[in-house]
Design a protein around this motif. Structure first.
Motif, short mmCIF file in Angstrom:
data_model
loop_
_atom_site.label_atom_id
_atom_site.label_comp_id
_atom_site.label_asym_id
_atom_site.label_seq_id
_atom_site.Cartn_x
_atom_site.Cartn_y
_atom_site.Cartn_z
N GLY A 58 -4.86 13.69 53.49
CA GLY A 58 -6.17 13.20 53.90
C GLY A 58 -6.54 11.82 53.37
N VAL A 59 -5.72 11.27 52.48
CA VAL A 59 -5.96 9.93 51.96
C VAL A 59 -4.88 9.01 52.49
CG1 VAL A 59 -6.15 8.48 49.90
CG2 VAL A 59 -7.02 10.83 49.85
N SER A 60 -5.28 8.03 53.28
CA SER A 60 -4.29 7.14 53.88
C SER A 60 -3.71 6.19 52.84
CB SER A 60 -4.92 6.32 55.01
OG SER A 60 -5.81 5.35 54.50
N VAL A 61 -2.51 5.73 53.12
CA VAL A 61 -1.86 4.75 52.25
C VAL A 61 -2.74 3.52 52.09
CG1 VAL A 61 0.08 3.13 52.10
CG2 VAL A 61 0.48 5.54 52.70
N ALA A 62 -3.34 3.06 53.20
CA ALA A 62 -4.18 1.86 53.15
C ALA A 62 -5.38 2.06 52.23
CB ALA A 62 -4.66 1.50 54.56
N ASN A 63 -6.06 3.20 52.36
CA ASN A 63 -7.22 3.47 51.51
C ASN A 63 -6.82 3.66 50.05
OD1 ASN A 63 -9.15 3.29 53.52
ND2 ASN A 63 -9.07 5.47 54.02
N PHE A 64 -5.71 4.32 49.85
CA PHE A 64 -5.22 4.54 48.49
C PHE A 64 -4.93 3.21 47.79
CE2 PHE A 64 -1.43 4.85 45.76
CZ PHE A 64 -1.92 5.69 44.78
N LEU A 65 -4.22 2.34 48.47
CA LEU A 65 -3.85 1.06 47.87
C LEU A 65 -5.08 0.20 47.58
CD1 LEU A 65 -0.71 0.22 50.04
CD2 LEU A 65 -0.73 0.86 47.62
N ARG A 66 -6.03 0.17 48.52
CA ARG A 66 -7.22 -0.66 48.32
C ARG A 66 -8.09 -0.10 47.19
NH1 ARG A 66 -12.45 -2.23 50.63
NH2 ARG A 66 -12.46 -4.51 50.72
N THR A 67 -8.19 1.24 47.12
CA THR A 67 -8.97 1.86 46.05
C THR A 67 -8.34 1.57 44.69
OG1 THR A 67 -9.72 3.63 47.52
CG2 THR A 67 -9.85 4.04 45.15
N ALA A 68 -7.01 1.66 44.63
CA ALA A 68 -6.30 1.39 43.38
C ALA A 68 -6.49 -0.07 42.95
CB ALA A 68 -4.82 1.70 43.54
N LYS A 69 -6.36 -0.98 43.90
CA LYS A 69 -6.52 -2.40 43.58
C LYS A 69 -7.94 -2.70 43.11
CE LYS A 69 -4.89 -6.66 43.56
NZ LYS A 69 -3.76 -7.06 42.69
N THR A 70 -8.92 -2.08 43.75
CA THR A 70 -10.32 -2.27 43.37
C THR A 70 -10.57 -1.76 41.96
OG1 THR A 70 -11.04 -2.09 45.67
CG2 THR A 70 -12.71 -1.73 43.97
#
Length: 256
Positions: free
Chosen positions: A98-110
């Motif tokens: 349920g967590v996309s790669v794109a959202n995961f990466l942006r959340t991690a970077k933030t």
């Protein structure tokens, strides 16, 4: 600059039967620009070292020190260790449905940077990083590690490494389960990261095949929760030819 210093590190794994000592006094100093290969038999404590340093709750550091650029990591929570510049590529990356790669990466970077990256540039950065790992644009829309092949999981880990660009990276059997093509792609990613010259890399592996593509600065033999020998690339070649048995026997004979 990124110096990772591990001093007399002892750690237990927490089990239902009680705490079991695994690490028995690990001492390592990884200077900026260095790649340290950690090699040893199954069950010697290599992954325990990685998880204990990262702050995994099933592993308890009982004594010793881990410092990154002078900051004591053992006093920090898992997220604080990440913000201090530590990165762990796991041997078995977990699925996050349920967590996309794109959202995961942006959340991690933030979380690491303290502010969200600008969308336009970030999308291009992500597409470029995935492309270098031979993962197409649609990959960013997939749930993290869900249904990924072994090679996709490991290539995704290295894409994370490139995008988050930590001070120090611990790569736990990044070569596990990779075919020769994926191994080359992953190795190129590690070399790009290490090639910045001011990053520290700990590369945990059983085999020398990844060391054909990633040149280690130092090779360590890890047995019974500690480093028992250190050398150059020639040590890895010796292990390839002779295995770990002589080190296991010598350690047992010493009664340590």
């Amino acid at each position: 600059m990124s110096t990772l210093v591990i001093t007399d590190l002892h750690a237990d794994v927490i089990t239902e039967e009680g705490d079991k000592p695994i690490l028995n006094g690990v001492n390592l100093t990884i200077n900026p620009g260095e790649i340290h290969a950690i090699m040893g038999p199954n069950g010697s404590g290599k992954s325990t070292m990685a998880y204990a340093i990262a702050g995994h709750p099933k592993y308890k550091i009982t004594s010793g020190s881990v410092k990154l650029d002078g900051v004591e990591l053992t006093d920090l929570t898992v997220d604080e260790r990440a913000r201090a510049g530590l990165f762990l590529a796991m041997q078995y990356p977990v699925e996050v449905p349920g967590v996309s790669v794109a959202n995961f990466l942006r959340t991690a970077k933030t979380a690491l940077a303290g502010q969200a990256p600008k969308v336009r540039h970030w999308v291009k950065d992500v597409e470029s990083a995935l492309g270098r790992m031979q993962l197409d644009k649609t990959f960013a829309g997939r749930s993290v590690n869900e249904g990924f092949s072994g090679g996709e999981k490991k290539r995704h880990e290295i894409a994370q490494l490139e995008l988050l660009n930590p001070k120090a990276a611990i790569l736990d059997e990044t070569d596990s389960g990779l075919d020769i093509d994926a191994l080359k792609v992953v190795s190129e990613g590690v070399n790009r990261y290490a090639g910045q010259g001011d990053r520290a890399v700990v590369l945990i592996t059983h085999y020398t095949r990844i060391l054909r593509y990633i040149e280690p600065t130092v090779v360590h033999v890890f047995v019974d929760g500690k480093v028992v020998e250190t050398g150059g690339r020639e040590l890895a070649d010796k292990l390839e030819a002779e295995g770990y048995e002589s080190y296991v026997r010598a350690n047992a004979a010493a009664g340590v």
